[in-house]
Design an enzyme around this catalytic site. Structure first.
Site, mmCIF file in Angstrom:
data_model
loop_
_atom_site.group_PDB
_atom_site.id
_atom_site.type_symbol
_atom_site.label_atom_id
_atom_site.label_comp_id
_atom_site.label_asym_id
_atom_site.label_seq_id
_atom_site.Cartn_x
_atom_site.Cartn_y
_atom_site.Cartn_z
ATOM 1 N N CYS A 87 79.860 17.592 31.429
ATOM 2 C CA CYS A 87 81.307 17.794 31.303
ATOM 3 C C CYS A 87 81.903 16.673 30.446
ATOM 4 O O CYS A 87 81.646 16.606 29.261
ATOM 5 C CB CYS A 87 81.942 17.889 32.692
ATOM 6 S SG CYS A 87 83.573 18.685 32.698
ATOM 7 N N HIS A 195 78.162 21.885 35.750
ATOM 8 C CA HIS A 195 77.801 20.754 36.610
ATOM 9 C C HIS A 195 76.557 21.058 37.453
ATOM 10 O O HIS A 195 76.667 21.586 38.568
ATOM 11 C CB HIS A 195 78.952 20.435 37.556
ATOM 12 C CG HIS A 195 80.136 19.807 36.907
ATOM 13 N ND1 HIS A 195 80.295 18.439 36.811
ATOM 14 C CD2 HIS A 195 81.229 20.358 36.310
ATOM 15 C CE1 HIS A 195 81.435 18.173 36.196
ATOM 16 N NE2 HIS A 195 82.022 19.315 35.878
ATOM 17 N N GLU A 197 74.828 18.842 39.018
ATOM 18 C CA GLU A 197 74.865 17.934 40.172
ATOM 19 C C GLU A 197 75.693 18.490 41.324
ATOM 20 O O GLU A 197 75.627 17.988 42.450
ATOM 21 C CB GLU A 197 75.393 16.551 39.746
ATOM 22 C CG GLU A 197 76.888 16.425 39.586
ATOM 23 C CD GLU A 197 77.437 16.994 38.283
ATOM 24 O OE1 GLU A 197 78.640 16.801 38.008
ATOM 25 O OE2 GLU A 197 76.663 17.636 37.536
#
Length: 221
Positions: A87, A195, A197
């Site tokens: 991002c 994302h 994560e």
């Protein structure tokens, strides 16, 4: 294994990144402040997390890309250390010249926050080989400036060299050729707007992101 997460003023995904790295490696990463002049020696992996560094002033990632620590990050990336930018981290890596293209305002000028269906375009990359033959994954997105842009010659080149790693199945932001993630020519630097994560725990909506971290970190054990 020695990993690090760079923290900028305005980062809001640095803890998510740290949790993902610890979940895969069993060891907490070093949290490195952007104002440090150098990264620790002997790093095996560096992550540039998402957020809104410096409030997205000038352009998203533009100010952060000039932070003191970035000079050393560029040197380490050019020397072959794996780097993942997610991002805002993707925006920072393009502004630093480590990745091709640029990230512009989303088509429609709206912030998008939703699960994003993706296609893995290159299964041979250092960041995706653990997915095997699996092509479809879903990662969350949350961005306002995720519209990937490059000139046609650059797009043709990165497509031909296998640098397009992830593609949107339903383009949420107007990115050219539905590109969601690209690597550098060496393949050791990956930038992506979605994302991974935030997709490592079934209780949080899915685990599709685990194999991405296992791909790059498993090869370093």
């Amino acid at each position: 294994m020695k990993t690090a997460v760079i923290v900028f003023p305005g980062s809001n995904c640095d803890r998510d990144a740290a949790m993902a790295l610890e979940a895969v490696t069993g060891k907490a990463p070093l949290m490195v402040w952007h104002g440090d002049s150098q990264l620790p020696d002997g790093l095996d992996f560096i992550m540039v997390p998402g957020g809104f560094s410096y409030g997205d002033y000038l352009r998203s990632g533009a100010v952060a890309s000039r932070s003191p620590v970035m000079q050393d990050l560029v040197k380490k990336a050019e020397a072959g250390v794996p780097v993942l930018g997610v991002c805002n981290g993707f925006q920072i890596l393009t502004e630093a010249g480590l990745l091709p293209g640029a990230l512009m305002r989303n088509a429609g000028l709206r912030f998008v926050c939703e699960p994003a269906p993706l296609t893995i375009e290159n299964h041979n990359s250092a960041f995706t080989h653990a997915y095997g033959d699996r092509k479809d994954v879903v990662f969350p997105i949350a961005h306002h400036d995720g519209n990937f842009f490059a000139d046609q010659a650059t797009l043709d080149r990165i497509e031909g060299e296998g640098q397009v790693i992830l593609r949107y199945r339903k383009n949420p932001n107007g990115s050219m050729r539905d590109i969601a993630g690209v690597s550098n020519e060496k393949g050791n630097v990956l930038g992506m707007m979605p994302h991974p994560e935030r997709a490592i725990d079934a209780h949080h909506g899915g685990t599709d992101g685990l194999a991405l971290f296992e791909s790059i970190l498993g090869g370093l054990k």
